[in-house]
Design a protein around this motif. Structure first.
Motif, mmCIF file in Angstrom:
data_model
loop_
_atom_site.group_PDB
_atom_site.id
_atom_site.type_symbol
_atom_site.label_atom_id
_atom_site.label_comp_id
_atom_site.label_asym_id
_atom_site.label_seq_id
_atom_site.Cartn_x
_atom_site.Cartn_y
_atom_site.Cartn_z
ATOM 1 N N ALA A 1 0.830 -1.180 -0.048
ATOM 2 C CA ALA A 1 0.060 -0.021 -0.038
ATOM 3 C C ALA A 1 0.761 1.200 0.154
ATOM 4 C CB ALA A 1 -0.869 -0.099 1.293
ATOM 5 N N LEU A 2 2.106 1.090 0.741
ATOM 6 C CA LEU A 2 3.004 2.338 0.833
ATOM 7 C C LEU A 2 3.541 2.625 -0.610
ATOM 8 C CD1 LEU A 2 4.468 3.961 3.015
ATOM 9 C CD2 LEU A 2 6.430 2.841 1.886
ATOM 10 N N PHE A 3 3.815 1.705 -1.294
ATOM 11 C CA PHE A 3 4.410 1.806 -2.554
ATOM 12 C C PHE A 3 3.280 2.236 -3.608
ATOM 13 C CE2 PHE A 3 8.064 -1.609 -2.186
ATOM 14 C CZ PHE A 3 8.990 -0.768 -1.566
ATOM 15 N N LEU A 4 2.028 1.898 -3.387
ATOM 16 C CA LEU A 4 1.137 2.240 -4.302
ATOM 17 C C LEU A 4 0.832 3.567 -4.271
ATOM 18 C CD1 LEU A 4 -1.321 1.239 -6.316
ATOM 19 C CD2 LEU A 4 -2.709 0.828 -4.206
ATOM 20 N N ALA A 5 0.583 4.077 -3.006
ATOM 21 C CA ALA A 5 0.487 5.383 -2.507
ATOM 22 C C ALA A 5 1.580 6.534 -3.051
ATOM 23 C CB ALA A 5 0.011 5.624 -1.129
ATOM 24 N N TYR A 6 2.872 5.906 -2.639
ATOM 25 C CA TYR A 6 3.886 6.547 -2.978
ATOM 26 C C TYR A 6 3.913 7.186 -4.500
ATOM 27 C CZ TYR A 6 8.607 8.356 -3.495
ATOM 28 O OH TYR A 6 9.929 9.043 -3.684
ATOM 29 N N PHE A 7 4.268 6.027 -5.228
ATOM 30 C CA PHE A 7 4.340 6.175 -6.600
ATOM 31 C C PHE A 7 3.087 6.632 -7.427
ATOM 32 C CE2 PHE A 7 7.901 3.380 -5.727
ATOM 33 C CZ PHE A 7 8.885 4.209 -6.446
ATOM 34 N N THR A 8 1.783 6.531 -6.773
ATOM 35 C CA THR A 8 0.871 7.463 -7.347
ATOM 36 C C THR A 8 1.268 8.765 -7.378
ATOM 37 O OG1 THR A 8 -0.765 5.658 -6.743
ATOM 38 C CG2 THR A 8 -1.648 7.853 -7.016
ATOM 39 N N TRP A 9 1.597 9.393 -6.202
ATOM 40 C CA TRP A 9 2.139 10.754 -6.231
ATOM 41 C C TRP A 9 3.201 10.906 -7.186
ATOM 42 C CZ3 TRP A 9 6.869 12.240 -3.991
ATOM 43 C CH2 TRP A 9 7.232 13.770 -3.916
ATOM 44 N N VAL A 10 4.094 9.918 -7.382
ATOM 45 C CA VAL A 10 5.362 10.374 -8.110
ATOM 46 C C VAL A 10 4.633 10.188 -9.682
ATOM 47 C CG1 VAL A 10 7.273 9.338 -9.243
ATOM 48 C CG2 VAL A 10 7.196 9.196 -6.817
ATOM 49 N N GLY A 11 3.649 9.521 -9.801
ATOM 50 C CA GLY A 11 3.218 9.600 -11.306
ATOM 51 C C GLY A 11 2.346 10.839 -11.356
ATOM 52 N N LEU A 12 1.785 11.311 -10.302
ATOM 53 C CA LEU A 12 1.111 12.675 -10.585
ATOM 54 C C LEU A 12 2.201 13.840 -10.616
ATOM 55 C CD1 LEU A 12 -1.624 14.499 -10.409
ATOM 56 C CD2 LEU A 12 -1.109 14.573 -7.884
ATOM 57 N N PHE A 13 3.292 13.894 -9.882
ATOM 58 C CA PHE A 13 3.867 15.065 -9.937
ATOM 59 C C PHE A 13 5.087 15.040 -11.020
ATOM 60 C CE2 PHE A 13 4.820 18.086 -6.161
ATOM 61 C CZ PHE A 13 3.366 18.463 -5.919
ATOM 62 N N SER A 14 5.630 13.972 -11.177
ATOM 63 C CA SER A 14 6.683 13.824 -12.268
ATOM 64 C C SER A 14 6.179 14.711 -13.547
ATOM 65 C CB SER A 14 7.045 12.712 -12.539
ATOM 66 O OG SER A 14 7.887 12.179 -11.363
ATOM 67 N N PRO A 15 4.959 14.416 -13.937
ATOM 68 C CA PRO A 15 4.487 14.854 -15.284
ATOM 69 C C PRO A 15 4.007 15.995 -15.311
ATOM 70 C CG PRO A 15 3.124 12.729 -15.139
ATOM 71 C CD PRO A 15 4.096 13.139 -13.971
ATOM 72 N N TYR A 16 3.133 16.305 -14.165
ATOM 73 C CA TYR A 16 2.250 17.414 -14.181
ATOM 74 C C TYR A 16 2.597 18.560 -13.273
ATOM 75 C CZ TYR A 16 -0.761 13.995 -16.092
ATOM 76 O OH TYR A 16 -1.232 12.912 -17.044
ATOM 77 N N LEU A 17 3.655 18.578 -12.442
ATOM 78 C CA LEU A 17 4.155 19.728 -11.637
ATOM 79 C C LEU A 17 4.448 20.788 -12.664
ATOM 80 C CD1 LEU A 17 4.724 21.042 -8.971
ATOM 81 C CD2 LEU A 17 6.788 19.926 -9.070
ATOM 82 N N SER A 18 5.228 20.681 -13.696
ATOM 83 C CA SER A 18 5.602 21.607 -14.570
ATOM 84 C C SER A 18 4.468 22.401 -15.103
ATOM 85 C CB SER A 18 6.601 21.315 -15.792
ATOM 86 O OG SER A 18 5.880 20.237 -16.323
ATOM 87 N N LEU A 19 3.551 21.646 -15.569
ATOM 88 C CA LEU A 19 2.315 21.925 -16.252
ATOM 89 C C LEU A 19 1.711 23.117 -15.252
ATOM 90 C CD1 LEU A 19 0.992 19.149 -18.173
ATOM 91 C CD2 LEU A 19 2.352 20.839 -18.982
ATOM 92 N N TYR A 20 1.432 22.673 -13.797
ATOM 93 C CA TYR A 20 0.752 23.349 -12.832
ATOM 94 C C TYR A 20 1.601 24.725 -12.451
ATOM 95 C CZ TYR A 20 -0.340 24.903 -7.985
ATOM 96 O OH TYR A 20 -0.656 25.554 -6.774
ATOM 97 N N LEU A 21 2.844 24.634 -12.385
ATOM 98 C CA LEU A 21 3.596 25.895 -12.271
ATOM 99 C C LEU A 21 3.492 26.791 -13.292
ATOM 100 C CD1 LEU A 21 6.812 24.296 -10.775
ATOM 101 C CD2 LEU A 21 4.920 25.362 -9.423
#
Length: 385
Positions: A8-28
């Protein structure tokens, strides 16, 4: 200890990585930051990889309270996520908030990987079945969040981040404490190992490989958006790379048995040069872009596994943690941070595609440097694998 908590920890952590890695630059970009400001903020996670994992690893080894540290850090990460919308579009406020978020999440992998190995009893097959939940989480974060952000708007990203971090807190709280292993006898000095030419060449190539990948992780989404790809398409293209990564994890044993870790590492650097050249020169042609993302199986999957295997062979068991920490510091920390800053400068001064061509050149230079790794080390553990 059962493996449900760490899965569950891996699932949650990498769901966050999957959100932030591609989309943080677009958010900024959506909140109005300049490309220079975005570049500095995207260098934050690379810099935190220099100090974060060694700190949390030292704390875990010193205290023996690994699960407690996971709980504390996950709560800190949730706090960082909740502060993100309060920072608004102010660069001076976003910088410390993102630093807090990335520092707290830096605890999850060094401690989580240790617990996963304990839960698997050292069995590589069972460990792989635990670790694959991380890849699944990344796909969820990338693919599911693309349509969500298309529908709800990029400015909602902090709230989705907070929801994922709440899941991270829940997963950490359902884990039971794991006793830390007793320290073994003193090992030979790491410094002597680092004097070997092939070891220096290995770490130099690691620096160049992660330098090359920095533009990908920081700017690929923004680059593709400027070329006209939708957020859903961008998410799917990221998912193609992760699916390829999962596939190679399942079949890599035969590759390692046939070619060995050193040959695979060397090949992965040249494949990375091809991948980034395709992105820089042919990203408007979808088949070329899909091929470039499929090559993630080699440039990340094979390279990562071969790196871990090589460090395991070249360093004694009592030195493994320091060897892995050095790899994270040199590669993801120094290489990643400098790579983002150089990519930002090239993007601004020349063009976005030129940033990826610089990545291709860096990977090719890494392939040339890596030739020294074929030289015999003259010590036990120095076989090519």
């Amino acid at each position: 200890m059962g493996a449900a908590g760490i899965k569950a920890l891996f699932l949650a952590y990498f769901t966050w990585v999957g959100l932030f890695s591609p989309y943080l630059s677009l958010y900024l970009a959506a909140i109005g930051l300049t490309i220079a400001e975005i570049g500095v903020l995207l260098a934050v996670p690379q810099v935190l990889r220099i100090v974060g994992p060694p700190f949390w690893g030292w704390m875990a080894d010193r205290s023996g309270s690994r699960v407690v540290l996971l709980r504390v850090s996950s709560v800190g990460a949730l706090a960082g996520a909740l502060l993100l919308p309060l920072a608004g579009d102010r660069f001076a406020a976003l910088l410390p908030v993102l630093a807090l978020l990335y520092f707290m999440t830096a605890a999850q992998m060094p401690i989580g990987e240790t617990i996963a190995m304990h839960a698997s009893g050292g069995d590589a097959g069972r460990y792989g079945r635990i670790r694959i939940w991380g890849s699944a989480g990344f796909i969820v974060g990338v693919v599911a969040m693309g349509p969500v952000l298309d529908a709800w708007g990029m400015r909602t990203l902090p709230w989705w981040t907070a929801a994922i971090m709440l899941g991270l807190v829940a997963s950490a709280w359902r884990m039971r404490a794991v006793p830390a292993p007793r320290a073994g006898p003193p090992a030979m000095r790491v410094r002597e190992r680092l004097r070997q030419p092939r070891v220096r060449a290995f770490f130099a190539s690691a620096f160049l490989m992660l330098f090359a990948h920095a533009a990908l992780y920081a700017f690929l989404s923004l680059y593709l958006a400027q070329l006209g790809y939708s957020k859903t398409a961008i998410g799917l293209l990221w998912a193609v790379g992760v699916v390829a990564e999962i596939a190679v994890f399942w079949v890599q044993r035969r590759l390692f048995e046939r070619f060995g870790a050193i040959r695979l590492l060397h090949a992965s650097l040249w494949v990375a040069a091809l991948r980034f050249a395709l992105i820089g020169l042919a990203a408007t042609w979808l088949p070329a872009l899909v091929l470039a993302q499929l090559l993630h199986a080699v440039t990340f999957g094979i390279h990562h596994s071969a790196t871990v295997a090589t460090l395991q062979r070249w360093f004694e068991p009592a030195q493994h943690a320091r060897a892995q920490a050095l790899y994270v510091t040199v590669g993801y920390g120094l290489g990643g941070a400098l790579g983002v800053l150089v990519a930002t400068a090239v993007w601004s001064a020349v063009s976005p595609s030129a940033a990826f061509l610089v990545s291709a050149a860096a990977a090719a230079l890494g392939g040339w440097v890596f030739r020294r790794c074929r030289e015999p080390m003259g010590e036990a553990g120095g076989a090519d694998g």
